[in-house]
Design a protein around this motif. Structure first.
Motif, short mmCIF file in Angstrom:
data_model
loop_
_atom_site.label_atom_id
_atom_site.label_comp_id
_atom_site.label_asym_id
_atom_site.label_seq_id
_atom_site.Cartn_x
_atom_site.Cartn_y
_atom_site.Cartn_z
N GLN A 11 0.86 -1.18 0.00
CA GLN A 11 0.00 0.00 0.00
C GLN A 11 0.90 1.23 0.00
O GLN A 11 1.48 1.59 1.03
CB GLN A 11 -0.93 0.00 1.22
CG GLN A 11 -1.96 1.13 1.19
CD GLN A 11 -2.96 0.99 2.33
OE1 GLN A 11 -2.62 0.49 3.40
NE2 GLN A 11 -4.20 1.43 2.11
N ARG A 61 1.38 3.68 -6.52
CA ARG A 61 0.58 2.54 -6.07
C ARG A 61 0.64 1.39 -7.08
O ARG A 61 0.75 1.61 -8.28
CB ARG A 61 -0.87 2.98 -5.83
CG ARG A 61 -1.00 3.77 -4.51
CD ARG A 61 -2.33 4.43 -4.38
NE ARG A 61 -3.41 3.46 -4.37
CZ ARG A 61 -4.68 3.76 -4.64
NH1 ARG A 61 -5.00 5.01 -4.96
NH2 ARG A 61 -5.61 2.84 -4.61
N ILE A 71 -6.98 -3.34 -0.36
CA ILE A 71 -5.60 -3.34 0.15
C ILE A 71 -4.73 -2.27 -0.50
O ILE A 71 -3.51 -2.26 -0.36
CB ILE A 71 -4.95 -4.73 0.01
CG1 ILE A 71 -4.95 -5.20 -1.44
CG2 ILE A 71 -5.67 -5.74 0.92
CD1 ILE A 71 -4.23 -6.53 -1.66
N GLY A 72 -5.39 -1.35 -1.24
CA GLY A 72 -4.66 -0.19 -1.72
C GLY A 72 -4.03 -0.31 -3.10
O GLY A 72 -3.19 0.52 -3.46
N ARG A 109 -5.55 -1.45 6.23
CA ARG A 109 -5.36 -0.88 4.90
C ARG A 109 -6.65 -0.26 4.36
O ARG A 109 -6.64 0.85 3.83
CB ARG A 109 -4.88 -1.97 3.93
CG ARG A 109 -3.43 -2.41 4.14
CD ARG A 109 -2.96 -3.19 2.92
NE ARG A 109 -1.61 -3.72 3.07
CZ ARG A 109 -0.86 -4.09 2.05
NH1 ARG A 109 -1.32 -3.98 0.81
NH2 ARG A 109 0.35 -4.57 2.25
N ILE A 140 -7.98 4.01 3.37
CA ILE A 140 -8.29 4.45 1.99
C ILE A 140 -9.33 5.56 2.01
O ILE A 140 -10.42 5.41 2.59
CB ILE A 140 -8.76 3.25 1.14
CG1 ILE A 140 -7.58 2.30 0.93
CG2 ILE A 140 -9.31 3.72 -0.22
CD1 ILE A 140 -7.94 0.97 0.34
#
Length: 594
Positions: A58, A65, A88-89, A170, A174
């Motif tokens: 992440q 990313r 989870i990014g 995570r 966000i």
């Protein structure tokens, strides 16, 4: 419903869908295999955990990313992967299964895709064949079980308490302003552009479009999904389904839609006009094969449907329509599963004839409009007749502003407008000016609230007299003929409008046999003098409905249909005009030499 959500993956919160018996369902061994809400949640967490164990980090910033590609047909696995990556990014980069290899190489390199999921052996081998040209691509997994290929199930690793806490950490971090997906638009010209869409972009569109779906009043919340999920239209509608607790069933393929409709009996589905046209053609073929009284009744009902309007229907018309619905249109509804309450249509202009006919058959067509850059919905015709108007794409959805620029271009503003084009700030600045998205479409407002699209700004062409011609209305009208499968109007810098026409060879063959001619091949048929006269007569009939400068004076019949595979159509079945003009230069030149 409760609108207290800000990220797409909030749709699978346990208190929202935990008790749902069938949330997603795909075909396996010719049977639908349902996944409950809890099974979907568990699968998302297991895949998310497997990706973390594999090394997906992440990171901060859209470019930094990690990117995950999907090249797959629509299926439950697609949505599960999307949700796991979001939580989870990561950033999802989905592609059409029929994307050509050059585009895959270009997109995966620009987006720096590190992980990828593909649906079958063929795509796995294609991707392996160009892997050396995509240095950043490290992992490829398949949804289908293939010998010597890593199956996606190896990444399903049930998290322990600490790992589940990491997934939660995570996802909690966000923000709604973060980019969740980059969707590359193939476009009709030029290189693909990566449209960056945030959670806020898509979630706002989900919230603001819900009212159109909920207005239908569906109790048995079943839908059939068959459009590609990498198309933002199908993806956003899918999240509308998930947030509103629909059961989403996936068609096996485009070829099995008719069978799957009867199996699933959905209340709602979305489609593009081209597929609706094919349904109509099948129905008309069935009607044409009838004889005697049944044939007369069929075409009486069709003629009645052609006159349908959402306003000003007389009592006598409604009485006749009720009879037509019992005798004829009931069979149309049965062919679509028997329980369809409405069909949402987008992606291209829907021929008004189809919208009238299906609406007359008690299957309202809710035609809408939008772009990938607007997440996508800007306007849509509602279920209620007072909020539906044929030849328009309906009123704007909630919290979307629409403005018509001086040159007729449609502009829109709202939370749905994209974050921008990936690694392309110059093009972003050209398209978004002072918060207004310049759509590239030309339109007008009817009755002050119904948006009507008249053409693509880039597709307008000037004739030699300096007059602008809009090709789409001409093409849509001509496609009402059962003898015309595809058509493209031409005539830039010429004295008159011409047309490239792909006949409907099934109907043409029948017509030739009825008129004492042998049908051997497509190539031979399009050169027959009698066939050319037949198409000239068809055009002369339609020309009465066009202004003098819009009338199609000459044409060329083509022997082969335009397809995505040969590069003359975009994956959403729009004409690639520039490609077609180049490919059929000789035929176009011939139109203006004669």
């Amino acid at each position: 419903m409760n609108h207290n959500y800000t990220r797409l993956f909030d749709c699978i919160a346990p208190d929202r869908i935990g008790d749902k018996e069938v949330l997603l369902a795909g075909k396996k061994n010719k049977q639908y295999q349902p996944l409950s809400g809890l099974q979907v949640i568990d699968s998302v967490h297991a895949l998310a955990n497997g990706l973390i164990r594999l090394g997906l980090q992440q990171l901060e910033g859209t470019e930094a990313r990690e990117k995950v590609g999907i090249i797959s047909n629509s299926r439950p696995e697609w949505i599960i992967t999307d949700l796991a990556v979001q939580k989870i990014g990561g950033i999802l980069v989905p592609l059409y299964p029929n994307t050509n290899l050059d585009e895959i190489i270009y997109i995966f390199n620009e987006a720096e895709v590190k992980y990828c999921f593909v649906h079958d052996k063929n795509m796995y081998k294609k991707l392996l064949s160009v892997r050396e040209q995509i240095p950043g691509l490290q992992y490829i997994y398949t949804y289908a079980e293939i010998e010597d290929a890593p199956h996606w199930s190896v990444l399903h690793q049930t998290p322990d308490a600490a790992e589940l806490a990491e997934i939660q950490r995570r996802s909690d971090a966000i923000e709604e302003e973060e980019v969740t997906t980059i969707i590359y638009t193939s476009g009709t010209t030029g290189k693909p552009k990566g449209v960056m869409l945030t959670h806020k972009n898509i979630v706002s569109n989900v919230k603001n479009t819900e009212e159109a779906i909920n207005g239908i009043g569906i109790e048995d919340k079943k839908s059939l999904s068959f459009l590609p999920l990498n198309h933002i239209f199908e993806k956003t509608v899918t999240y509308i389904y998930l947030f509103n607790r629909y059961s989403v069933y996936y068609a096996e393929s485009m070829e099995t839609i008719a069978e799957n409709l009867k199996e699933v009996q959905p209340a709602l589905f979305v489609t593009v006009p081209r597929l609706l046209e094919k349904v109509y053609e099948k129905i008309m073929n069935t009607g044409s094969a009838l004889t005697g009284v049944k044939r007369k009744l069929f075409f009486w009902a069709v003629e009645l449907g052609d006159q349908y309007d959402t306003r000003n229907r007389s009592a006598w018309y409604n009485f006749q329509l009720s009879i037509a619905n019992k005798l004829i249109f009931d069979k149309w509804r049965a062919a679509l599963g028997g329980k369809v309450k409405a069909i949402v249509v987008g992606g291209a202009a829907c021929p008004p004839k189809l919208a009238r006919l299906f609406s007359a058959a008690q299957i309202p067509i809710m035609e809408g409009y939008g772009l990938t850059e607007s997440s996508p919905v800007i306007a849509v015709n509602r279920y209620e007749e007072e909020n539906r108007m044929f030849r328009t794409v309906g009123p704007a959805i909630t919290d979307i502003e629409i403005r018509i620029a001086e040159d007729g271009e449609i502009l829109c503003k709202g939370d749905n407008v994209m974050h921008g084009y990936y690694k392309n700030p110059e093009e972003t600045a050209n398209v978004i000016v002072d918060g207004w998205l310049h759509t590239g479409d030309i339109g007008t407002m009817i009755e002050g609230r119904f948006l009507k699209i008249t053409d693509r700004k880039k597709e307008l062409f000037k004739n030699s007299g300096g007059k602008y011609i809009a090709p789409q209305p001409i093409e849509n009208k001509l496609k009402e003929s059962r003898f015309i499968e595809q058509v493209m109007a031409v005539g830039a810098n010429e004295k008159y409008v011409g047309a490239l026409i792909v006949p409907n060879f099934e109907h043409l063959q029948k017509w030739m046999l009825l008129n004492g001619m042998n049908f051997t091949t497509n190539a031979a048929a399009v050169k027959e003098e009698a066939v050319l006269k037949h198409y000239k007569a068809i055009l002369e009939k339609f020309n009465k409905e066009f202004s003098a400068i819009e009338q199609v004076k000459k044409f060329s019949l083509l022997e082969k249909e335009w397809t995505v595979e040969e590069g003359t159509m975009t994956p959403k079945l729009s004409l690639k005009r520039k490609v077609i003009v180049e490919k059929y230069k000789e035929q176009i030149d011939d139109i203006y030499r004669r």
